[in-house]
Design an enzyme around this catalytic site. Structure first.
Site, mmCIF file in Angstrom:
data_model
loop_
_atom_site.group_PDB
_atom_site.id
_atom_site.type_symbol
_atom_site.label_atom_id
_atom_site.label_comp_id
_atom_site.label_asym_id
_atom_site.label_seq_id
_atom_site.Cartn_x
_atom_site.Cartn_y
_atom_site.Cartn_z
ATOM 1 N N GLU A 196 -10.267 6.643 4.926
ATOM 2 C CA GLU A 196 -9.236 6.032 5.592
ATOM 3 C C GLU A 196 -9.297 6.745 7.089
ATOM 4 O OE1 GLU A 196 -5.502 5.519 3.848
ATOM 5 O OE2 GLU A 196 -6.314 6.240 1.883
ATOM 6 N N ASP A 252 0.715 -1.266 0.163
ATOM 7 C CA ASP A 252 -0.053 0.055 0.076
ATOM 8 C C ASP A 252 0.721 1.227 -0.267
ATOM 9 O OD1 ASP A 252 -2.079 1.555 -0.026
ATOM 10 O OD2 ASP A 252 -3.210 0.621 1.695
#
Ligand code: BGC
Ligand code: BGC
Length: 863
Positions: free
Chosen positions: A541, A341
């Site tokens: 997020e 990521d």
């Protein structure tokens, strides 16, 4: 205009340094020789061990192809070590040019949530395609003696190609989970692939197949369900929709692209739902709960897997060899490649974003190195040359990437604009695609309450449509829409689609009724019914992490709106937009009907489809959505998952009313002490006032800091005075004037907060200000935790540059404060401005915002 503070790189010297020391002494803030103290690292957690034998032995839906293997071997034999290292690196389009791709032989590019072609995240579709062609040409146009390997462009098409203007935006996964319709999931995958391919992208970072177990997590809406069974039934179908059927001629071709199963493994199971946190499950829970989606995704032939930022018992997933190599490859038979990521490798102990052999050795095949790609390229190349990274491991990673590119036919397909669907811009938001999205909206709504069958409504009524979600595309589409956080979007950014109000208005008007939009619920003529659309504002997020599941803690504005309508004798139908189940029992009790609509996307018309009767008086459609997450009885009832013992939710997993089976609920029990205070870790000053629970204070030569809860105010030594003036609204601006008579500081402080995830996420301290009088001396900006730690940057140059320019913004990456010594895990003063000479500034807001552009820091204090 917006300016990112410029890098000047060097520590403060000479005069500036002396001045700062004087200032700090004068303001008695200096008991901190420790302003350069490094944050103390938590003690290392014991590493959990993986037992591959307890994991099922599975197979990928994609068979090995000898012809492809021959080509992989041939390519590898001709590639230089530089070409191999470049192949395993992915850079962000905001930080890389086509020429870099050619020169460094990069294997892939991506556009992060706030990135777009030529620096424009809001570029129109043809511009994206143009840049895709340029990247492709750069990768194929190699110097003699080099090997041409097509670059692939990855993007977060997580609810449709939601990154770009004009695309069909589907409901977020949480809503799709409520549909329980794997066939429709597959169609959504097909549409998403086509709309992504139109602009020249080869690869989507979706589906997210997290099984979310604690809904405080800011990414709960990216998850189909808390139930592994629902996630398993969807993951494979979504992959088939995106990639096509393995073995068929249009696998990864035609309208299909490469899919990603993310975030491996256990992202939805972190402790307290902390983003990028630690998953403390047993190995069996990892297998039985969190790996469910991977099993069906791999059977469907998914070609990439993205690792999670999170850890398992303290070990970061980007370096978990047991789960990557021994489970994913050896047991599950995954045969694509693994990407990490966004700079996640930088969080592996011993690594930085620009140097991380540990992740490669553990099984990462491609680094997502958005802005760090060049340093990472150089260090990796050096380590391969030095033998610390074995050539065999590099070859293995490269081979996995080449295999996927060959399977997708990219060596033969030509430039993105010449591929199937390339440049077919009519596909974006086409009527067919929107009809599928609208069907998904209808199927995903869950009817929580429908007292006395108030629904479906006769459309020939006088309808009042209230609430700040009623006519707000940004709010109904949520995060990961055009921008990363989904903030800043306006109606004009959505050339297609309907807001919820627009859908209601067209249904009602067609039947001869009237619909009036009134966000605050006021009206002239009493309506027959009010439809109130409320809910969470967009986030993505960690910005969406919450301490509990209270809706509007401390300030239940929407509850007041619902009650005010009800008190006037008006029936209220509430439509609740949210990325997770929340404690809304009071709102439910105050409404006649209540619908959980999650984040429905652009096709708000799907909501009117369900609310109103058809011409013949029968329901036009019935509800079929069933909760895929358990609904809590209290703000702190989390984790809460089906199968728990005891299990006592407000609405159980699988709950959902429909018109065919009416039922009255009566009054539901409200949680005692349901009032919680809003946690606020990201907004410090708003409309010129300290945002609760933060407080303002001033300090000057007289030492003791004085609270500035009442303005106008002057610091005891006369060095600083505060006033409020009007800019857009009354008293929305705090004017701070340093008189120069004594050094003085203005601070915003409160109980310590943990911003470490925000540092990793590259957030910036965002100041909205107008410099009224340029600083004649120096101005420093601090973030810290009292005397124990403080990070200081020199803001003088930025403020001088802003003088005379009217209202403007200054962004300082919060990593700059960390680098300068602030402990970002326990920050009690997120903002402190110190000046010694005359200086005047008007402040509107101080808050966190995504950092944009290349990371850079103003000169800091370093010891
Ligand atoms: C997110 C991923 C996403 C990536 C690229 C990361 O921060 O965790 O889900 O795919 O960024 O935008
Ligand atoms: C990017 C996102 C990414 C995030 C990581 C943002 O700046 O635009 O794609 O997920 O940083 O925290």
């Amino acid at each position: 205009m917006s300016r990112e503070v410029e890098a000047r790189g060097q520590p403060l010297r000479g005069h500036a340094r002396r001045l700062f020391v004087v200032l700090m002494a004068a303001t008695s803030l200096s008991a901190c020789a420790a302003f350069a103290t490094k944050p103390t690292a938590p003690p290392p957690a014991p590493l959990a061990t993986i037992h591959p034998d307890i994991w099922p032995k599975l197979q990928s839906g994609v068979a090995s192809d000898p012809a492809i293997e021959t080509r992989v071997a041939d390519l590898l034999s001709r590639m230089t070590v530089e070409e191999k290292v470049g192949q395993i690196i992915q850079a962000d389009v905001a930080s890389v040019t086509p020429d870099d791709v050619r020169k460094y032989h990069l294997g892939s590019v991506l556009d992060g949530g706030n990135s777009g072609p030529y620096g424009d995240d809001r570029a129109l579709a043809p511009v994206w395609l143009k840049e895709a062609d340029e990247f492709y040409a750069a990768s194929m146009n190699v110097e003699p003696g080099h090997v041409a390997i097509p670059v692939i462009w990855g993007s977060d098409s997580v609810h449709g190609n939601s990154n770009i203007i004009g695309a069909t935006v589907f409901p977020h996964n949480i809503g799709l989970g409520a549909m329980r319709d794997p066939d429709l999931i597959r169609k959504i995958g097909e549409v998403t692939a086509i709309e992504t391919k139109v602009i020249g992208q080869d690869w989507t970072f979706s589906p997210t197949i997290a099984v979310v177990r604690d809904d405080r997590w800011g990414r709960t809406y990216e998850s189909y369900s808390e139930s592994p069974d629902v996630v398993r039934s969807y993951a494979g179908q979504m992959v088939l929709g995106i990639q096509g059927v393995p073995g068929s001629p249009d696998f990864l071709r035609g309208g299909h692209i490469i899919a990603t199963a993310k975030h491996y493994l256990g992202d939805g199971g972190t402790d307290k739902g902390h983003d990028q946190g630690d998953n403390l499950s047993s190995e069996e829970e990892l297998r039985d709960i969190h790996s469910a989606g991977y099993q069906s995704a791999i059977a469907a032939g998914v070609q990439t897997v993205m690792t999670s930022y999170s850890s398992w018992h303290g070990q970061k997933m980007a370096a978990n060899r047991g789960l990557l190599n021994d489970v994913l490859i050896d047991r599950f038979g995954f045969n694509g490649f693994v990407v990490d990521d966004w700079n996640a490798h930088g969080q592996v102990p011993g690594c930085t974003t620009t140097d991380c052999s540990a992740a490669l050795l553990a099984g990462i095949d491609m680094f997502m190195a958005p802005d760090s790609w060049k340093g990472l390229y150089e260090s990796t190349l050096a380590e391969v040359k030095a033998g610390t990274i074995p050539m065999a491991r590099l070859d293995q990673a490269v081979a996995r990437i080449l295999r996927v590119k060959l399977r997708a036919g990219l060596f033969e397909e030509g430039a993105p604009s010449t591929r199937p669907y390339g440049g077919k811009f009519d596909e974006l938001g086409s009527p067919e695609h929107r009809a599928i999205a609208r069907q998904a909206v209808r199927e995903s709504l869950v009817l929580l309450k429908n007292e006395k069958n108030i629904l479906p409504l006769k459309p020939r009524l006088r309808v009042l449509v209230a609430g700040d979600g009623a006519d707000d595309m940004g709010k109904q589409t949520g995060g990961w829409t055009i921008s990363w956080q989904g903030t800043g979007n306006v109606r004009a950014d959505f050339p297609h689609g309907d807001t919820i109000y627009e859908g209601i208005a067209s249904t009602v008007k067609a039947a001869g009724g009237s619909a009036t939009l009134s966000v605050d619920g006021s009206f002239k003529k009493k309506p027959d019914v009010a439809i109130v659309v409320i809910g969470e504002n967009p986030y993505a997020e960690f910005m969406g992490d919450r301490d509990n599941l209270a809706f509007e803690p401390g300030d239940p504005r929407d509850l007041r709106l619902i009650r005010s309508l009800r008190d006037k004798g008006i029936a209220v139908v509430t439509v609740f937009l949210s990325g997770r189940p929340m404690y809304v029992t009071r709102e439910i009790n105050s409404s006649d009907a209540f619908i959980a609509a999650f984040l429905p996307g652009t096709e708000g018309g799907g909501i009117a489809d369900l609310l109103f009767r058809a011409k013949d008086g029968k329901p036009a459609y019935d509800f079929r959505g069933r909760l895929s997450f358990s609904w809590p009885k209290a703000p702190d009832q989390t984790p809460l998952n089906v199968g728990d013992t005891p299990y006592d939710p407000l609405f159980a997993f699988g709950y959902g009313l429909d018109y065919a089976h009416p039922r009255d609920l009566g009054a539901l029990p409200e949680a005692p002490g349901g009032e919680t205070v809003a946690a606020n870790i990201d907004t410090y000053l708003q409309a010129g006032h300290a945002a609760p629970p933060w407080t303002l204070s001033m300090t000057d030569t007289h030492g003791a800091s004085s609270p500035a809860d009442r303005v106008p105010a002057t610091a005891p030594g006369g060095g600083l005075s505060l006033a409020r003036i009007d800019h857009l609204t009354q008293e929305d601006t705090l004017v701070a004037t340093w008189t120069g008579s004594a050094p003085a500081s203005l601070a915003i402080s409160g109980a310590p907060i943990d911003l470490s995830r925000q540092v990793n996420g590259d957030m910036a301290l965002h100041l909205e200000l107008r410099v009224d009088e340029a600083p004649t001396g120096s101005v420093f900006l601090n973030a810290g935790c009292g005397d124990k730690c403080r990070g200081t940057v020199d803001l003088t140059a930025a403020l001088r540059a802003a003088a005379g320019r009217g209202w403007t913004t200054i962004n300082v990456r919060i990593a700059c404060f960390r680098n300068a010594g602030a402990n970002m895990a326990a920050l009690s003063t997120p903002f402190e401005l110190i000046a010694d000479k005359r200086f005047a500034v008007s402040l509107g807001a101080v808050r966190l915002a995504p950092g944009e552009g290349p990371p850079s820091c103003p000169a800091g204090m370093q010891s």
